[in-house]
Design a protein around this motif. Structure first.
Motif, PDB file in Angstrom:
ATOM      1  N   ILE A  48       0.786  -1.209  -0.013  1.00  0.00           N
ATOM      2  CA  ILE A  48       0.053  -0.106   0.241  1.00  0.00           C
ATOM      3  C   ILE A  48       0.771   1.238   0.102  1.00  0.00           C
ATOM      4  CG2 ILE A  48      -1.632   1.489   1.419  1.00  0.00           C
ATOM      5  CD1 ILE A  48      -2.755  -1.478   2.418  1.00  0.00           C
ATOM      6  N   ALA A  49       1.857   1.217   0.552  1.00  0.00           N
ATOM      7  CA  ALA A  49       2.684   2.567   0.809  1.00  0.00           C
ATOM      8  C   ALA A  49       3.326   2.677  -0.416  1.00  0.00           C
ATOM      9  CB  ALA A  49       3.702   2.000   1.959  1.00  0.00           C
TER      10      ALA A  49
ATOM     11  N   LEU B 138       3.134   6.058  -2.610  1.00  0.00           N
ATOM     12  CA  LEU B 138       4.423   6.760  -3.276  1.00  0.00           C
ATOM     13  C   LEU B 138       4.305   7.045  -4.556  1.00  0.00           C
ATOM     14  CD1 LEU B 138       7.021   7.941  -2.500  1.00  0.00           C
ATOM     15  CD2 LEU B 138       8.091   5.711  -2.713  1.00  0.00           C
ATOM     16  N   THR B 139       3.903   5.961  -5.466  1.00  0.00           N
ATOM     17  CA  THR B 139       3.854   6.063  -6.886  1.00  0.00           C
ATOM     18  C   THR B 139       2.939   7.071  -7.128  1.00  0.00           C
ATOM     19  OG1 THR B 139       4.605   3.915  -7.145  1.00  0.00           O
ATOM     20  CG2 THR B 139       3.310   4.927  -9.027  1.00  0.00           C
ATOM     21  N   LEU B 140       1.799   7.069  -6.504  1.00  0.00           N
ATOM     22  CA  LEU B 140       0.834   8.046  -6.796  1.00  0.00           C
ATOM     23  C   LEU B 140       1.067   9.468  -6.433  1.00  0.00           C
ATOM     24  CD1 LEU B 140      -2.364   8.874  -7.477  1.00  0.00           C
ATOM     25  CD2 LEU B 140      -2.885   8.243  -5.353  1.00  0.00           C
ATOM     26  N   VAL B 141       1.750   9.518  -5.600  1.00  0.00           N
ATOM     27  CA  VAL B 141       2.291  10.956  -4.916  1.00  0.00           C
ATOM     28  C   VAL B 141       3.436  11.531  -5.784  1.00  0.00           C
ATOM     29  CG1 VAL B 141       3.319  12.137  -2.920  1.00  0.00           C
ATOM     30  CG2 VAL B 141       1.647  10.720  -2.478  1.00  0.00           C
TER      31      VAL B 141
ATOM     32  N   LEU C 240       0.592  15.224  -3.278  1.00  0.00           N
ATOM     33  CA  LEU C 240      -0.112  14.949  -2.258  1.00  0.00           C
ATOM     34  C   LEU C 240      -1.435  15.148  -2.330  1.00  0.00           C
ATOM     35  CD1 LEU C 240       2.310  16.259   0.735  1.00  0.00           C
ATOM     36  CD2 LEU C 240       1.728  13.681   0.245  1.00  0.00           C
ATOM     37  N   GLY C 241      -1.936  16.163  -2.833  1.00  0.00           N
ATOM     38  CA  GLY C 241      -3.340  16.441  -3.147  1.00  0.00           C
ATOM     39  C   GLY C 241      -3.971  15.220  -3.721  1.00  0.00           C
ATOM     40  N   ALA C 242      -3.477  14.342  -4.406  1.00  0.00           N
ATOM     41  CA  ALA C 242      -4.016  13.184  -5.182  1.00  0.00           C
ATOM     42  C   ALA C 242      -4.385  12.348  -4.277  1.00  0.00           C
ATOM     43  CB  ALA C 242      -3.443  12.935  -6.505  1.00  0.00           C
TER      44      ALA C 242
ATOM     45  N   ARG D 105      -9.719   6.482  -0.878  1.00  0.00           N
ATOM     46  CA  ARG D 105     -10.509   6.049  -1.852  1.00  0.00           C
ATOM     47  C   ARG D 105      -9.966   6.066  -3.224  1.00  0.00           C
ATOM     48  NH1 ARG D 105     -16.323   8.985  -2.889  1.00  0.00           N
ATOM     49  NH2 ARG D 105     -16.560   8.056  -0.914  1.00  0.00           N
ATOM     50  N   ARG D 106      -9.032   6.976  -3.539  1.00  0.00           N
ATOM     51  CA  ARG D 106      -8.331   6.953  -4.862  1.00  0.00           C
ATOM     52  C   ARG D 106      -7.032   5.753  -4.741  1.00  0.00           C
ATOM     53  NH1 ARG D 106      -5.936  10.624  -8.585  1.00  0.00           N
ATOM     54  NH2 ARG D 106      -4.905   9.131 -10.108  1.00  0.00           N
ATOM     55  N   LEU D 107      -6.484   5.641  -3.696  1.00  0.00           N
ATOM     56  CA  LEU D 107      -5.382   4.788  -3.432  1.00  0.00           C
ATOM     57  C   LEU D 107      -6.143   3.286  -3.806  1.00  0.00           C
ATOM     58  CD1 LEU D 107      -2.416   4.201  -2.789  1.00  0.00           C
ATOM     59  CD2 LEU D 107      -2.895   4.260  -0.563  1.00  0.00           C
TER      60      LEU D 107
END
Length: 206
Positions: free
Chosen positions: A11-12, A16-19, A24-26, A30-32
């Motif tokens: 999960i982390a 990290l990939t998403l951020v 950070l705003g994303a 739910r999005r994760l």
């Protein structure tokens, strides 16, 4: 991904990939969850809230950040400084996390302990060690903030250079040197000044 295959590290890493990709705003549970192919509630089985998730993201980044000590305190302080800068530059959104909230995990404690060990090897202890550590940390974070601002503001480096104006001879005299160093070189120049200041404190505990 089946919910049964989720764990804190997976999960982390996804967070990290998403951020890294969207900032950070994303990041939301739910999005994760959508990124992982599960319901957002599945993430809550591993992390109580977003702050706990961010702690684990920083932990993932710092797991292998601290270099092995060499016995040369200046080399060790330099290596730790470059490791921190390289990590933040690789994951610039995390700069705001480290600036705006405490993160106290075994991994962050290990990185801090490595910093204290380098300063202890420099002959510092007690209040002098803390003074040196806080000054060193302020330089690292401050430099990264200025570097990030310059690289992400949309302005050129030359746009940040003071304008030459009549009546300001010292500023005018420095104009030939303003563009003399790149970010990497300037970081090392400033770090050398910090190291010289630490060296002047050697043997003090105050």
């Amino acid at each position: 991904m089946p919910a049964g295959e989720l764990n804190r590290s997976v999960i982390a890493q996804a967070a990290l990939t998403l951020v890294d990709r969207e900032g950070l705003g994303a990041l939301s549970m739910r999005r994760l969850g959508a990124e992982l192919g599960v319901e957002g509630m599945a993430v809550y089985h591993h992390f109580a809230n977003k702050d706990a998730l961010l702690d684990e993201v920083v932990t993932e980044v710092l797991r292998q950040t601290a270099p092995e000590p060499t016995g040369d305190w200046r080399a060790d302080v330099r290596a730790l400084s470059h490791a921190f800068r390289n990590t933040v530059r690789a994951h610039p959104a995390l700069l705001m996390v480290t600036m705006t909230r405490p993160v106290d995990t075994p991994e962050t404690a290990a990185f801090r302990e490595a910093q204290y060990a380098a300063l202890t090897a420099a002959g510092l202890s007690g209040g002098a060690l803390l003074d040196a550590h806080r000054t060193w940390g302020s330089y690292l974070v401050g430099y990264l903030v200025v570097e990030y601002q310059a690289e992400h503001s949309g302005y050129r480096d030359s746009d940040w250079t003071p304008t030459r104006r009549d009546g300001f001879p010292l500023t005018a005299g420095l104009s030939p040197y303003q563009a003399g160093r790149g970010w990497d070189e300037q970081f090392d120049v400033g770090l050398d000044l910090v190291l010289d200041g630490i060296s002047a404190l050697r043997g003090r505990s105050r």
